[in-house]
Design a protein around this motif. Sequence first.
Motif, mmCIF file in Angstrom:
data_model
loop_
_atom_site.group_PDB
_atom_site.id
_atom_site.type_symbol
_atom_site.label_atom_id
_atom_site.label_comp_id
_atom_site.label_asym_id
_atom_site.label_seq_id
_atom_site.Cartn_x
_atom_site.Cartn_y
_atom_site.Cartn_z
ATOM 1 N N TRP A 92 0.812 -1.196 0.000
ATOM 2 C CA TRP A 92 0.000 0.000 0.000
ATOM 3 C C TRP A 92 0.854 1.258 0.000
ATOM 4 N N THR A 93 0.219 2.360 -0.387
ATOM 5 C CA THR A 93 0.795 3.677 -0.142
ATOM 6 C C THR A 93 0.388 4.075 1.272
ATOM 7 N N LEU A 94 1.360 4.277 2.136
ATOM 8 C CA LEU A 94 1.096 4.493 3.555
ATOM 9 C C LEU A 94 1.189 5.966 3.934
ATOM 10 N N ILE A 95 0.548 6.302 5.035
ATOM 11 C CA ILE A 95 0.590 7.661 5.568
ATOM 12 C C ILE A 95 1.884 7.843 6.349
ATOM 13 N N ASP A 96 2.656 8.833 5.977
ATOM 14 C CA ASP A 96 3.923 9.078 6.667
ATOM 15 C C ASP A 96 3.774 9.973 7.889
ATOM 16 N N ASN A 97 2.710 10.773 7.915
ATOM 17 C CA ASN A 97 2.538 11.693 9.044
ATOM 18 C C ASN A 97 1.060 11.926 9.322
ATOM 19 N N LEU A 98 0.575 11.336 10.404
ATOM 20 C CA LEU A 98 -0.804 11.578 10.834
ATOM 21 C C LEU A 98 -0.815 12.843 11.678
#
Length: 365
Positions: A92-98
């Motif tokens: 997947w393309t993941l979230i680097d900064n929530l």
Amino acid sequence: MTVAHLMRALSLVAVASFLLALYFIKRGIQPLVPRHLSRTVTEDITRLGGGNTDESLTFQYSDYFQMTNAKHINSRPLQVSTSMMEKFQFPWTLIDNLNSDNVKDFVFVTANSENHFDESLDAIATVQKFFPRHKLLYYDWGLKAFQKEKIEKLCGVQYKPFNFEEFPGATIITGRPYYQAHKIFVILDALFHHPGVYWIDASIRFKSSDLSSAYRTVIGNQGIAFFSRTIHSTFAATHPDIYVYFPTNVTAQKTLYMAETNNMLIYKTRRVFEGFLWWMFLCGLHAECVTPTLETECNKPKGVMDKWLKCNRADQSVANVLVSNLYGFDDSKYYCPLDRDNVLMVLRKVSNMYELRECPTDTTI
């Protein structure tokens, strides 16, 4: 900054690190540490999953994380077919900064069988009342035809079919664990299409829309929060075989109250995917990992912390071992008591607290 200031700063960091290490040593607890600094789960998924044939790939938790004082240092391997990886379209393309800008980008998700249908309508009604702008995905775990038709008429609710036979545990697992073991696959399906998922069981009743403390928790730890917990430790309700797959500090597990997986907020951040979601996925594919015993009822569990009660809570047991490992056995980093904060409550019966809203032609989905 002068050399003197730099040396002083480095000294303070060293002292802080020493005191933190001393604290864990005194408690007999070691936090989880990365084992391969130049290798990540995501990189290996990308590298290994590129084949065209339906081959079996092997992953070991201890190849990526290691507990220095765990009973089992080298974990038992878990296999996954490339076709199963393709089903969820990994990597997947993941979230680097929530952060505060994207933390509210999530959908509510639930899954129910026909015998929990009426109860689940109450859960939906509270979502409609307090979170009218959020979509809710409703996965069908065995609804009757008229129940499906009811779901399809509800405002902001999207009906989602689910086929248990696509997963290997469906032919082996029975009883309550049959559903508990498949929860992770529902969550992953929803997460593929959305940045975050707020899972709710049929028993969840919201009393407020104030999720500010939940947002602070998930931003602080970059991606996951649990909102209620049991009256016993993780150790008390976790089969010892789970530690073979996911080495942990058992001493620490005896000090932590087990968080419940009946409602949890999860984002596909890099940290949560590589340290939690991926291993929940692999474990869920193997009945001997997620349900080494089908006994979920624990005898007189109240207050039991240092004794195994010959029971196992399926996905809940695995989730607690993984999340506590990931955050160094500090449950304040991932547990946020929304039930105590009067934001929600757990009610395992039909309540009719709020009226359901129906939209025969729903254009909000």
